[in-house]
Design an enzyme around this catalytic site. Sequence first.
Site, PDB file in Angstrom:
ATOM      1  N   ASP A  88      -2.275  30.379  70.596  1.00  0.00           N
ATOM      2  CA  ASP A  88      -1.206  30.855  71.476  1.00  0.00           C
ATOM      3  C   ASP A  88      -1.854  31.391  72.749  1.00  0.00           C
ATOM      4  O   ASP A  88      -2.800  32.183  72.684  1.00  0.00           O
ATOM      5  CB  ASP A  88      -0.395  31.966  70.785  1.00  0.00           C
ATOM      6  CG  ASP A  88       0.810  32.348  71.619  1.00  0.00           C
ATOM      7  OD1 ASP A  88       1.622  31.443  71.897  1.00  0.00           O
ATOM      8  OD2 ASP A  88       0.927  33.526  72.013  1.00  0.00           O
ATOM      9  N   ASP A 476      -0.790 -13.511  48.665  1.00  0.00           N
ATOM     10  CA  ASP A 476      -2.057 -13.301  47.932  1.00  0.00           C
ATOM     11  C   ASP A 476      -2.265 -14.469  46.978  1.00  0.00           C
ATOM     12  O   ASP A 476      -1.398 -15.346  46.847  1.00  0.00           O
ATOM     13  CB  ASP A 476      -2.034 -11.956  47.178  1.00  0.00           C
ATOM     14  CG  ASP A 476      -3.429 -11.345  47.027  1.00  0.00           C
ATOM     15  OD1 ASP A 476      -4.310 -12.009  46.447  1.00  0.00           O
ATOM     16  OD2 ASP A 476      -3.635 -10.206  47.480  1.00  0.00           O
ATOM     17  N   GLY A 502      -0.700 -17.941  47.712  1.00  0.00           N
ATOM     18  CA  GLY A 502      -1.420 -18.832  48.619  1.00  0.00           C
ATOM     19  C   GLY A 502      -2.851 -18.364  48.839  1.00  0.00           C
ATOM     20  O   GLY A 502      -3.222 -17.263  48.417  1.00  0.00           O
ATOM     21  N   PHE A 504      -5.500 -17.520  51.738  1.00  0.00           N
ATOM     22  CA  PHE A 504      -5.455 -17.267  53.178  1.00  0.00           C
ATOM     23  C   PHE A 504      -6.523 -18.015  53.975  1.00  0.00           C
ATOM     24  O   PHE A 504      -6.516 -18.011  55.194  1.00  0.00           O
ATOM     25  CB  PHE A 504      -5.370 -15.785  53.546  1.00  0.00           C
ATOM     26  CG  PHE A 504      -6.387 -14.827  52.964  1.00  0.00           C
ATOM     27  CD1 PHE A 504      -7.727 -15.129  52.854  1.00  0.00           C
ATOM     28  CD2 PHE A 504      -5.970 -13.543  52.563  1.00  0.00           C
ATOM     29  CE1 PHE A 504      -8.649 -14.206  52.358  1.00  0.00           C
ATOM     30  CE2 PHE A 504      -6.870 -12.610  52.061  1.00  0.00           C
ATOM     31  CZ  PHE A 504      -8.220 -12.951  51.951  1.00  0.00           C
TER      32      PHE A 504
HETATM   33  N1  SAM Z   1      -4.601  -5.195  50.706  1.00  0.00           N
HETATM   34  C1  SAM Z   1      -4.751  -4.665  49.376  1.00  0.00           C
HETATM   35  C2  SAM Z   1      -5.031  -3.180  49.399  1.00  0.00           C
HETATM   36  O1  SAM Z   1      -5.506  -2.676  50.414  1.00  0.00           O
HETATM   37  O2  SAM Z   1      -4.783  -2.519  48.410  1.00  0.00           O
HETATM   38  C3  SAM Z   1      -5.834  -5.374  48.605  1.00  0.00           C
HETATM   39  C4  SAM Z   1      -7.177  -5.371  49.196  1.00  0.00           C
HETATM   40  S1  SAM Z   1      -8.355  -6.227  48.212  1.00  0.00           S
HETATM   41  C5  SAM Z   1      -9.842  -5.494  48.690  1.00  0.00           C
HETATM   42  C6  SAM Z   1      -8.421  -7.846  48.888  1.00  0.00           C
HETATM   43  C7  SAM Z   1      -7.220  -8.670  48.592  1.00  0.00           C
HETATM   44  O3  SAM Z   1      -7.399  -9.967  49.166  1.00  0.00           O
HETATM   45  C8  SAM Z   1      -6.993  -8.879  47.115  1.00  0.00           C
HETATM   46  O4  SAM Z   1      -5.671  -8.618  46.786  1.00  0.00           O
HETATM   47  C9  SAM Z   1      -7.310 -10.338  46.909  1.00  0.00           C
HETATM   48  O5  SAM Z   1      -6.594 -10.898  45.851  1.00  0.00           O
HETATM   49  C10 SAM Z   1      -6.931 -10.929  48.242  1.00  0.00           C
HETATM   50  N2  SAM Z   1      -7.602 -12.199  48.479  1.00  0.00           N
HETATM   51  C11 SAM Z   1      -8.894 -12.492  48.328  1.00  0.00           C
HETATM   52  N3  SAM Z   1      -9.136 -13.782  48.637  1.00  0.00           N
HETATM   53  C12 SAM Z   1      -7.946 -14.308  48.995  1.00  0.00           C
HETATM   54  C13 SAM Z   1      -7.554 -15.586  49.438  1.00  0.00           C
HETATM   55  N4  SAM Z   1      -8.442 -16.575  49.564  1.00  0.00           N
HETATM   56  N5  SAM Z   1      -6.272 -15.774  49.727  1.00  0.00           N
HETATM   57  C14 SAM Z   1      -5.352 -14.769  49.598  1.00  0.00           C
HETATM   58  N6  SAM Z   1      -5.675 -13.530  49.195  1.00  0.00           N
HETATM   59  C15 SAM Z   1      -6.962 -13.301  48.904  1.00  0.00           C
END
Ligand code: SAM
Length: 613
Positions: A88, A476, A502, A504
């Site tokens: 303050d 995921d 899927g 990523f």
């Molecule tokens: N985002 C979440 C969290 O913070 O709690 C999870 C993090 S974890 C360290 C990494 C995530 O990426 C996991 O859920 C894993 O299944 C996903 N993952 C890894 N490789 C992947 C891929 N090729 N395609 C899609 N998801 C993937």
Amino acid sequence: MVLYPVIRQLLERRVVLASASPRRQDILTNAGLRFEVVPSRFKETLRKAAFPTAYAYAMETAKQKALEVAARMHQKDLRTPDIVIGADTVVVAEGEILEKPVDKPDAYRMLSRLNGKEHSVFTGVAIVRCSCKDGRLDADVSEFHEETRVRFSQLSEELLWEYIHSGEPLDKAGGYGIQALGAMLVEHIHGDFFNVVGFPLNRFCKELAKLYCPPRPEDVQRVKHDSIPSVDTFENLSDVESDGSSQCGARVGGGPPQPPGMKNTKDRDPNPTVESLPPMGLLQLINGFKASKALFTACKMKVFDSLRDEAPLSALEIARKIDASEHGTGQLLDVCAAFGLLEKTERGYSNTDLASLYLLSDGEYSLHGFIMRNNDLVWPLFSHLEFAMREGTHQLHRVLGTMGKHLFQDFHYGSQEKRQQFMAAMHSLINVAARQVATAFDLSQFTSACDLGGCTGTLAHELARQYPGLKVTVFDLPDVIKDAKCFQPDGPETARVSFVPGDFFRDTYPEADLYIVCRVLHDWPDNQVHQLLSRISSSCKPGGGLLVVEMLLDEEKRENQGALLQSLNMLVQTMGRERSLGEYRHLLEMHGFTDVRAVYTGSAVDVVLATRA
Ligand code: SAM
């Protein structure tokens, strides 16, 4: 960069500034302090006449502001802050306290009193160190004040009114702001400039140092040592003597351990010698693994679960419930009590609030899954750190006994049980940070989001809860999506969360205005991070957003112990590492994102938001 060492000590504590003043926020931010802002609701209605001096009034107001915030956060929030700072500032002219003017005539009255004369500016500061004991808030208050004398030039009526019409005086104590136009009114000052702006930074750092950093051995009486300190010195240092506040890591003198925030500076040895200053930080570092393993074991053996909803139990009763020896159980229970996880009384042991909130295996904010993963996987992985150093890569094959090239499919998800343990760990950690992540930025302009690698959907649900106009898709791997339903919360927002399986690295991403990668980029080496960012960038429309959630390293990679350890953790269990904001900015800009900004949440992860150009 943090210039003042004591500020660095606070980087991993939850620090709260109980003030809405942007000037105070700027001063503390520029000093490198990370803090949350929770403006106080304390009404500044203390009777000034009841105080012997103006600074006593300012200190009391600062204290009340900080205590109100500490109490409110303790009641409403899940985690009591470690430190709440209240301040303050009052301007005193001829014995009268001038606060903020209520309107322009009031501003004129104040400025006329200051015109051509010297006055004093006092800032009262309260540093409230909080801890939670038996569910109660323990607040340890340290207060001080700083005075700066300011002399105004002799100013014309016209100039005073011109200044008043600028609008600047209205939210400032005494009716002027020295940091902006008001500087033109000031002839000279004597004392700390920042004190006049609203926060005496230099004195604050000194007071913090008194509270958090004992004097270094070379600053106190020197004692010649030809060899290591006497055995007596080490006898004082039981493994459990740590107060849990690892940042400062040093405690002066013997005596029983105190929970963080409860140490009374008055009890400190005023003339510590080298003998009374053993390198506690170093010893804590050496012994840290024992504390971690004791906690892991207590969780694994369901010590905290055994005390759920029960009156205190004796060591023997607990030993029977968890099927363990009385002797071993008694020792582990005492360690847990010394660390504030259990309460020990003559009637036996019971869970503290901390344990009830985080350590029961099925509590809403349970960290059990995360702790179990640390016990079962991370612990053995770290025991192979030397191999990781030599080979520069993860040690999953050594610990899991499997080989493969896909980090998740072959290692982390090698069996259904492993995958579910991984998911439970991800859920439990992000669950405690999700609200801070979701609210770090205002994301209300987005209507659709896609959480890539969104795992259990924990963050997606929190985002849907915070933003009623937002639909979130969790993307995921197929097996993860299949198992994610056991983590679904109840609530209307679940209707706006959908799950898409899927890969990523290969598949097309669901359309969204905002893409999220939470604890995903840190899993991968640079080439795969580029691949991911390039795919995200192609999916993201101009003006769309990318939210990166990770623990941020400081740019020089030498301060944030938690993030540096997390990076080492990434070395042993993934192919990636943690990065600094500068590194993320560089990566994101390379992939067509701009306006890269970060919020350091003070929680398990920080948040970076960027816009697709
Ligand atoms: N985002 C979440 C969290 O913070 O709690 C999870 C993090 S974890 C360290 C990494 C995530 O990426 C996991 O859920 C894993 O299944 C996903 N993952 C890894 N490789 C992947 C891929 N090729 N395609 C899609 N998801 C993937």
